[in-house]
Design an enzyme around this catalytic site. Sequence first.
Site, mmCIF file in Angstrom:
data_model
loop_
_atom_site.group_PDB
_atom_site.id
_atom_site.type_symbol
_atom_site.label_atom_id
_atom_site.label_comp_id
_atom_site.label_asym_id
_atom_site.label_seq_id
_atom_site.Cartn_x
_atom_site.Cartn_y
_atom_site.Cartn_z
ATOM 1 N N GLU A 5 -4.266 2.580 -2.828
ATOM 2 C CA GLU A 5 -4.978 1.334 -3.098
ATOM 3 C C GLU A 5 -4.937 1.144 -4.605
ATOM 4 O OE1 GLU A 5 -5.890 -1.106 -1.447
ATOM 5 O OE2 GLU A 5 -7.277 -0.671 0.161
ATOM 6 N N GLU A 41 -5.840 -2.017 -6.766
ATOM 7 C CA GLU A 41 -6.323 -3.377 -6.562
ATOM 8 C C GLU A 41 -6.964 -3.976 -7.802
ATOM 9 O OE1 GLU A 41 -7.104 -3.473 -1.799
ATOM 10 O OE2 GLU A 41 -8.870 -3.285 -3.072
ATOM 11 N N CYS A 58 -14.566 -6.759 2.802
ATOM 12 C CA CYS A 58 -13.556 -6.603 1.768
ATOM 13 C C CYS A 58 -12.182 -6.849 2.383
ATOM 14 C CB CYS A 58 -13.627 -5.230 1.112
ATOM 15 S SG CYS A 58 -13.728 -3.861 2.249
ATOM 16 N N GLU A 74 -14.547 -11.038 9.993
ATOM 17 C CA GLU A 74 -15.141 -9.694 10.042
ATOM 18 C C GLU A 74 -16.586 -9.699 10.517
ATOM 19 O OE1 GLU A 74 -14.778 -6.814 6.903
ATOM 20 O OE2 GLU A 74 -12.798 -7.575 6.332
ATOM 21 N N HIS A 126 0.816 -1.220 0.000
ATOM 22 C CA HIS A 126 0.000 0.000 0.000
ATOM 23 C C HIS A 126 0.850 1.270 0.000
ATOM 24 C CE1 HIS A 126 -3.240 -2.833 1.374
ATOM 25 N NE2 HIS A 126 -3.798 -2.205 0.356
ATOM 26 N N HIS A 165 -2.378 -5.308 -6.595
ATOM 27 C CA HIS A 165 -2.493 -6.541 -5.831
ATOM 28 C C HIS A 165 -3.932 -7.057 -5.852
ATOM 29 C CE1 HIS A 165 -3.313 -3.228 -3.066
ATOM 30 N NE2 HIS A 165 -4.049 -4.066 -2.352
ATOM 31 N N HIS A 192 -8.030 -8.929 1.332
ATOM 32 C CA HIS A 192 -7.053 -9.456 0.379
ATOM 33 C C HIS A 192 -6.776 -10.926 0.690
ATOM 34 C CE1 HIS A 192 -6.006 -5.264 1.455
ATOM 35 N NE2 HIS A 192 -5.902 -5.113 0.148
#
Length: 171
Positions: free
Chosen positions: A109, A111, A64, A84, A24, A30, A66
């Site tokens: 970000e 992504e 959300c 979460e 980041h 990513h 990764h």
Amino acid sequence: MNDQLILTDLFDNEIGHMSKEETHRSGRLHRAFSVFIINDGKMLIQKRNKNKYHSGGLWANACCSHPRYGEALTDSVRRRLKEELGISCEFRELFDFVYFTEYGEELFEYEYDHVFLSEYTGGFDFDREEIEELRWINFDELKSEMLEEPRKFSSWFMIAAPKVLKLISER
């Protein structure tokens, strides 16, 4: 911030890995995912904890994150739904997209985001370090809020949510 994230090219081919923080800070592309949860004409949205390192206090999709290096995408979705929101549910991938957002001179970000949809009716036991508030919102009310107050929402949500809502309306 020590998780190793999966670096990709513009076609989601894996090209390496790097720590979450370094990824980041350097603005490297990513792999990521966004899960949208719906039920009876409503979407579940989360207000991100105000202490998150970016987008704190903004509304976003239900979950959300990764995938970690070496972790399958669907395994990471299951893991993060449990971590979460405290849930296990079925989901399916709808589409993917690439986005870039700059949060300052040294925070980005970038992504390759895979978007998933779930229909879920149960309760939640959410992680308060991740999520400040959960809210079910009627689709029309959500559309109106997004049009009138876009700054209340995360950048990726503003890209993905209209596409998700359109796909839902077409089924």
